[in-house]
Write a protein that holds these residues in place. Structure first.
Motif, mmCIF file in Angstrom:
data_model
loop_
_atom_site.group_PDB
_atom_site.id
_atom_site.type_symbol
_atom_site.label_atom_id
_atom_site.label_comp_id
_atom_site.label_asym_id
_atom_site.label_seq_id
_atom_site.Cartn_x
_atom_site.Cartn_y
_atom_site.Cartn_z
ATOM 1 N N ALA A 278 41.175 -19.160 -12.903
ATOM 2 C CA ALA A 278 42.138 -20.172 -13.351
ATOM 3 C C ALA A 278 43.234 -20.349 -12.305
ATOM 4 C CB ALA A 278 42.757 -19.743 -14.684
ATOM 5 N N TRP A 279 44.116 -21.290 -12.586
ATOM 6 C CA TRP A 279 45.319 -21.468 -11.763
ATOM 7 C C TRP A 279 46.498 -20.810 -12.475
ATOM 8 C CZ3 TRP A 279 45.141 -23.369 -6.931
ATOM 9 C CH2 TRP A 279 44.006 -24.109 -6.563
ATOM 10 N N VAL A 280 47.219 -19.945 -11.751
ATOM 11 C CA VAL A 280 48.436 -19.330 -12.289
ATOM 12 C C VAL A 280 49.527 -19.444 -11.225
ATOM 13 C CG1 VAL A 280 49.511 -17.173 -13.058
ATOM 14 C CG2 VAL A 280 47.186 -17.748 -13.816
ATOM 15 N N ASP A 281 50.641 -20.050 -11.582
ATOM 16 C CA ASP A 281 51.756 -20.272 -10.644
ATOM 17 C C ASP A 281 51.298 -20.998 -9.381
ATOM 18 O OD1 ASP A 281 53.278 -18.935 -12.501
ATOM 19 O OD2 ASP A 281 53.348 -17.049 -11.393
ATOM 20 N N GLY A 282 50.363 -21.929 -9.557
ATOM 21 C CA GLY A 282 49.900 -22.733 -8.424
ATOM 22 C C GLY A 282 48.936 -22.035 -7.485
ATOM 23 N N LYS A 283 48.493 -20.831 -7.849
ATOM 24 C CA LYS A 283 47.555 -20.063 -7.006
ATOM 25 C C LYS A 283 46.278 -19.781 -7.790
ATOM 26 C CE LYS A 283 50.777 -19.041 -3.794
ATOM 27 N NZ LYS A 283 50.761 -19.594 -2.445
ATOM 28 N N PRO A 284 45.127 -19.696 -7.084
ATOM 29 C CA PRO A 284 43.903 -19.264 -7.772
ATOM 30 C C PRO A 284 44.076 -17.836 -8.285
ATOM 31 C CG PRO A 284 43.390 -20.216 -5.632
ATOM 32 C CD PRO A 284 44.872 -20.019 -5.674
ATOM 33 N N PHE A 285 43.693 -17.638 -9.555
ATOM 34 C CA PHE A 285 43.866 -16.342 -10.211
ATOM 35 C C PHE A 285 42.560 -15.958 -10.891
ATOM 36 C CE2 PHE A 285 44.413 -14.101 -14.204
ATOM 37 C CZ PHE A 285 45.171 -13.003 -13.834
ATOM 38 N N GLY A 286 42.127 -14.728 -10.698
ATOM 39 C CA GLY A 286 40.911 -14.256 -11.341
ATOM 40 C C GLY A 286 41.093 -12.877 -11.944
ATOM 41 N N LEU A 287 40.306 -12.620 -12.974
ATOM 42 C CA LEU A 287 40.216 -11.285 -13.559
ATOM 43 C C LEU A 287 38.756 -10.910 -13.656
ATOM 44 C CD1 LEU A 287 42.569 -11.168 -16.698
ATOM 45 C CD2 LEU A 287 42.866 -9.889 -14.563
ATOM 46 N N ASN A 288 38.423 -9.688 -13.304
ATOM 47 C CA ASN A 288 37.122 -9.127 -13.634
ATOM 48 C C ASN A 288 37.363 -7.752 -14.234
ATOM 49 O OD1 ASN A 288 34.039 -9.414 -13.276
ATOM 50 N ND2 ASN A 288 34.509 -7.303 -12.698
ATOM 51 N N LEU A 289 36.990 -7.602 -15.486
ATOM 52 C CA LEU A 289 37.179 -6.355 -16.206
ATOM 53 C C LEU A 289 35.838 -5.945 -16.773
ATOM 54 C CD1 LEU A 289 40.322 -7.485 -18.264
ATOM 55 C CD2 LEU A 289 40.305 -6.434 -15.992
ATOM 56 N N GLY A 290 35.457 -4.677 -16.602
ATOM 57 C CA GLY A 290 34.166 -4.268 -17.122
ATOM 58 C C GLY A 290 33.995 -2.763 -17.147
ATOM 59 N N TYR A 291 33.244 -2.285 -18.145
ATOM 60 C CA TYR A 291 32.948 -0.850 -18.250
ATOM 61 C C TYR A 291 31.882 -0.665 -19.321
ATOM 62 C CZ TYR A 291 35.900 -0.879 -22.485
ATOM 63 O OH TYR A 291 36.443 -1.142 -23.729
ATOM 64 N N GLY A 292 31.481 0.589 -19.512
ATOM 65 C CA GLY A 292 30.597 0.899 -20.626
ATOM 66 C C GLY A 292 29.238 1.422 -20.222
#
Length: 343
Positions: free
Chosen positions: A225-239
């Motif tokens: 997504a865009w956050v504060d005009g910058k490209p922003f990503g999250l990758n969260l994973g486990y298990g």
């Protein structure tokens, strides 16, 4: 958690990982011939999700060769209506013949049968995704889906991880997640045309190669997504796999990875449409997740069994970068999933 910073072979001659850890680039060299397992057990997949938060729709495309079966799927998501429509198909005993490339930076994957056609080509920093199904049941009551989407891959960090299982060190998971690729192109769903805007919409890739143990449950979440005009990503994973050498938990901001350690998904597993919470062990991530649509599926072919809840919705809360800067997320579109697989 060891960070790999140079190119190394993925596997030793005995089929175990050369070095477990995580990296900002796909430094491990995938060498299928060194795998110490039957071709029935080798799993290779490319999964793309392309979401439009402003136009409130999305597409996910799955291509996988699981050794004894291949799974291919096209899914259309309507976030205004909170609905999804999917068509999928299985191939029998592909045993690697689908032709997945050994690297994620170039190559061609294609599959076609009576139900659907999928083609992924990676060339010169662009990912061209083409797909079609004449028998797809569109939400507008008509038949058919087809599209061509182009993802542009900027010069930026990606999340890469290589880990194994405690009970079998020759079973391994080599994975790349690429977030925040600007998406252009269009999709025809029935008689309705949907357009992606490269200034607003992003695609993401889950690229995996490995040998797995039979039963696994995993949790995964992805945001581009865009956050504060910058490209922003999250990758969260486990298990699944032994994550003591490395986790795949990262924040991507303006092309750079900010590494997280452990995260926890707090889910009401009796009601996946109830709000979720996400926390991290060092207070760098506190998020609330409001579901919009649960792309759920249940498949049981005796040996192959899968129970999947891939939930799309909006994130609100805060994340903290490596330098201590706090970012506020407000109604950011993404997804999170809880998947149990026997295969």
């Amino acid at each position: 958690m060891p960070e790999i910073k140079k190119q190394i072979p993925l596997l030793k001659t005995d089929g175990t990982l050369t070095e477990e850890g995580w990296a900002r680039s796909p430094f491990w060299i995938y060498n299928r011939e060194s795998i110490a397992a039957s071709a029935l057990k080798i799993k290779e997949w490319d999964y793309y999700s392309i979401l439009s938060p402003t136009k409130e729709f999305g597409i996910t495309i799955t291509a996988s060769d699981l050794g004894y079966a291949g799974l291919f799927a096209i899914c259309f998501l309507d976030f205004k209506q909170g609905t999804f429509k999917q068509i999928d198909t299985l191939s029998v005993l592909p045993l690697g013949s689908t032709g997945f490339p050994r690297v994620n930076s170039s190559g061609l994957v294609q599959f076609e049968d009576k139900k659907l056609r999928i083609r992924f080509e990676v060339i010169n920093g662009k990912r061209i995704l083409e797909f079609e199904s004449k028998s797809f049941d569109a939400p507008d009551g008509h038949k058919g889906i087809q599209g061509k989407i182009e993802l542009t891959e900027p010069k930026m960090d990606s999340m890469n991880i290589a880990t194994s299982w405690k009970e079998n060190r020759k079973a391994f998971y080599y994975n790349t997640k690429i977030n925040c690729m600007p998406a252009s192109g269009q999709v025809s769903v029935g008689n309705t045309i949907y357009q992606f805007d490269s200034k607003k919409d992003f695609g993401a890739l889950d690229w995996g190669r490995g040998v797995w143990t039979y039963k696994n449950r995993w949790y995964w979440s992805s945001v581009s997504a865009w956050v504060d005009g910058k490209p922003f990503g999250l990758n969260l994973g486990y298990g699944f796999t032994d994550r003591s050498p490395a986790s795949e938990n990262i924040i991507l901001y303006d092309g750079k990875i900010h590494k997280l350690e452990e995260v926890d998904f707090i889910i009401d597993t009796k009601n996946y449409m109830a709000p979720w919470k996400f926390t991290s062990n060092n207070n760098r991530l506190e998020l609330d997740f409001t579901p919009i649509v649960d792309r759920n599926s249940y498949m049981n072919f005796l040996i192959i069994k899968t129970v999947q809840h891939q939930v799309f919705g909006t994130f609100n809360g805060t994340v903290v970068l490596d330098n201590g800067k706090k970012l506020k997320l407000e109604n950011i579109l993404g997804f999170a999933e809880d998947v149990l697989n026997h295969y």
